[in-house]
Design an enzyme around this catalytic site. Structure first.
Site, PDB file in Angstrom:
ATOM      1  N   GLY A 164      34.605  47.269 -39.250  1.00 56.02           N
ATOM      2  CA  GLY A 164      34.479  47.338 -40.704  1.00 56.02           C
ATOM      3  C   GLY A 164      33.103  47.787 -41.162  1.00 56.02           C
ATOM      4  N   GLU A 200      23.489  53.553 -29.024  1.00 56.66           N
ATOM      5  CA  GLU A 200      24.033  54.835 -28.578  1.00 56.66           C
ATOM      6  C   GLU A 200      23.312  55.973 -29.284  1.00 56.66           C
ATOM      7  OE1 GLU A 200      28.723  53.827 -27.616  1.00 56.66           O
ATOM      8  OE2 GLU A 200      28.194  54.685 -29.544  1.00 56.66           O
ATOM      9  N   LYS A 201      23.267  57.111 -28.623  1.00 57.14           N
ATOM     10  CA  LYS A 201      22.728  58.306 -29.264  1.00 57.14           C
ATOM     11  C   LYS A 201      23.723  58.782 -30.324  1.00 57.14           C
ATOM     12  CE  LYS A 201      20.830  62.870 -28.254  1.00 57.14           C
ATOM     13  NZ  LYS A 201      19.597  62.583 -29.022  1.00 57.14           N
ATOM     14  N   GLU A 275      39.682  56.827 -29.387  1.00 54.91           N
ATOM     15  CA  GLU A 275      38.896  57.668 -30.286  1.00 54.91           C
ATOM     16  C   GLU A 275      37.707  58.288 -29.551  1.00 54.91           C
ATOM     17  OE1 GLU A 275      39.882  55.711 -34.603  1.00 54.91           O
ATOM     18  OE2 GLU A 275      37.912  55.341 -33.747  1.00 54.91           O
ATOM     19  N   GLU A 288      35.841  54.358 -29.116  1.00 54.75           N
ATOM     20  CA  GLU A 288      36.469  53.044 -29.087  1.00 54.75           C
ATOM     21  C   GLU A 288      37.974  53.198 -28.965  1.00 54.75           C
ATOM     22  OE1 GLU A 288      35.432  51.126 -32.718  1.00 54.75           O
ATOM     23  OE2 GLU A 288      36.950  52.195 -33.881  1.00 54.75           O
ATOM     24  N   ASN A 290      41.610  51.633 -30.509  1.00 55.70           N
ATOM     25  CA  ASN A 290      42.293  50.822 -31.511  1.00 55.70           C
ATOM     26  C   ASN A 290      43.596  50.328 -30.894  1.00 55.70           C
ATOM     27  OD1 ASN A 290      40.469  51.113 -33.758  1.00 55.70           O
ATOM     28  ND2 ASN A 290      41.098  53.256 -33.778  1.00 55.70           N
ATOM     29  N   ARG A 292      46.439  49.119 -31.696  1.00 51.56           N
ATOM     30  CA  ARG A 292      47.484  48.939 -32.712  1.00 51.56           C
ATOM     31  C   ARG A 292      47.997  50.299 -33.136  1.00 51.56           C
ATOM     32  NH1 ARG A 292      44.387  50.908 -36.745  1.00 51.56           N
ATOM     33  NH2 ARG A 292      42.191  50.365 -36.730  1.00 51.56           N
ATOM     34  N   VAL A 295      47.095  54.128 -39.239  1.00 50.18           N
ATOM     35  CA  VAL A 295      47.557  54.643 -40.537  1.00 50.18           C
ATOM     36  C   VAL A 295      48.100  56.062 -40.377  1.00 50.18           C
ATOM     37  CG1 VAL A 295      46.814  55.321 -42.858  1.00 50.18           C
ATOM     38  CG2 VAL A 295      45.912  53.216 -41.815  1.00 50.18           C
TER      39      VAL A 295
END
Length: 455
Positions: A164, A200-201, A275, A288, A290, A292, A295
């Site tokens: 978030g 992270e860069k 991602e 990362e 997700n 689930r 959208v």
């Protein structure tokens, strides 16, 4: 096979899940807050039960009330949708304790990939490229200083338990690093009860490319191609397309294979998304996972003709995937515009209220609208402002864009303000028409031109 599903969500995703359940002959239970008593998902489900007051913490995040509803109404599975409890491992564990199937990955997988430092280490071990950065927790600002000097500024400080947009700081120079480290760490502690930080860069300019994957309990993992989600405002996606336009064929194949390796590394079951950031030289880096449904899943469904929710239900029933990788055929191009009840000219402030007139686009080939609103419906002020997703599909990207233009022209929503005009102007922008955009385009190029200038 699952017989009855409780949908622990609201809005268009709840409606979306109910529709597939009905097509498969599965009974559905809708849950709703007092503010959502007349919401569409409560009308479409076979049964509906109120789980609390309007505030999310008292209703859609109230695990005990949701599980009580599932047990009392005999649901044998819970679909969490996205947001709310979709990536809450404790809720997944509670479902299992109640002998109710959580339609998603195992709780241990959610935890493994939810901790960003842990996920990063897992991806390195699996041979998935990650963004240059720290190998574990950074304990002090001095340690961050040392690493930032090695990889070069700008860098991004991130909370291990982040989400978030909390616990994240962009750091442009060494002078601001200590203050930003302490600020981000305190914010992460307050938000997540965990102050672990990593670094992270910053990959810039870059494209946000994500890959839809499906896995089952038998070790099978496939991908359904990639999506380009680079058009974002404040890290929130506003328009997505599939497949990613302009991605070289060899990179497309490599990124799909990397996503499958990533999912297999955690024995992933059900639907998920990996991602990546892709830089100008088409080098890609894991960001990362997700755990689930997303959208933007409809654009993938449009180009593959795979019902992702149906596959989720199938896997949750203990069955193998119905598809193999060689069955997946990418056909044409799909675009999704998120329609929000908000005022773009006033910093995109939410615009709840009663919809006095509504006409959703329809007719012809290749137009889909996922929505939960109807004429006379009152949008409550308590939840996300997204009220519809308009998705178009064409043989080519240009055809999909032209259909989107037609759909947005036909769309009528009166009584509340929406971002319809914003979306129309966005898809008409010359750079978007030719696919020349990245994650910075909306904030740095489009919005400064589009928003009214102060006198």
């Amino acid at each position: 096979m699952i017989n009855k599903v409780l949908i622990a969500n609201r809005g268009e995703i709840a409606v979306r899940i109910i529709r597939t359940c009905r097509e498969l002959g599965i009974q559905t239970v809708a849950v709703f807050s007092e503010a959502d008593r007349y919401a569409l998902h409560t009308e479409l489900a076979d049964e509906a039960v109120c789980i609390g007051p309007a505030r999310s913490s008292d209703s859609y995040l109230n695990m005990e009330n949701i599980l009580s509803a599932a047990v009392s109404l005999g649901a044998d599975a819970i679909h969490p949708g996205f947001g709310f409890l979709a990536e809450n491992s404790r809720f997944a564990e509670m479902c299992e304790a109640c002998q109710i199937k959580f339609i998603g990955p195992k709780a241990t997988t959610i935890d493994e990939m939810g901790n960003k430092i842990n996920a990063r280490a897992l991806m390195i071990k699996a041979g998935v490229p990650v963004i240059p950065g720290s190998d574990g927790v950074i304990e002090t600002p001095e340690e961050a200083h040392q690493l930032a000097k090695e990889i070069g500024f700008p860098v991004m400080l991130k909370a291990a338990a982040g989400g978030g947009g909390k616990g994240i700081r962009k750091v442009l120079s060494v002078e601001e690093l200590t203050a930003q480290f302490q600020s981000a760490q305190q914010e992460a502690l307050a938000a997540f009860g965990n102050g672990d930080m990593y670094l992270e860069k910053i990959i810039y300019p870059a494209k946000h490319i994500e890959v839809q994957i499906l896995g089952d309990a038998f070790g099978h993992v496939i991908h359904l191609g990639e999506r380009d989600c680079s058009l974002q405002r404040n890290n929130q996606k506003v328009l997505e397309e599939a497949p990613a336009f302009g991605l070289p064929t060899d990179v497309r194949q490599q990124i799909g294979e990397a996503a499958v390796r990533a999912a297999k590394a955690v024995n992933y079951e059900n639907a998920g998304t990996i991602e990546f950031l892709v830089d100008e030289s088409n080098q890609f880096y894991f960001m990362e996972m997700n755990t689930r449904i997303q959208v933007e899943h409809p654009v993938t469904e449009m180009i593959t003709q795979v019902d992702i929710v149906a596959e989720q239900l199938n896997v949750a029933s203990g069955l193998p995937l119905t598809l193999k990788q060689e069955d997946i055929r990418i056909q044409g191009h799909a675009i999704e515009c998120r329609i929000n009840a908000e005022n773009p000219s006033f910093n995109f402030a939410p615009s709840p209220g009663k919809i006095t007139e509504l006409l959703l686009p329809a007719g012809g080939l290749g137009i889909r609208v996922d929505s939960s609103v109807y004429q006379g419906y009152t949008i409550p002020p308590y939840y996300d402002s997204m009220i519809a997703k308009v998705i178009t599909h064409g043989k080519t990207r240009e055809e999909a864009l032209n259909k989107m233009h037609r759909a947005l022209v036909e769309l009528v929503i009166e009584g509340v303000l929406t971002n319809q005009e914003f979306q129309m102007d966005l898809i008409s922008h010359p750079d978007v028409r030719v696919g020349h955009y990245n994650t910075a385009f909306l904030q740095e190029t489009f919005l400064p031109q589009w928003l009214p200038q102060e006198a």
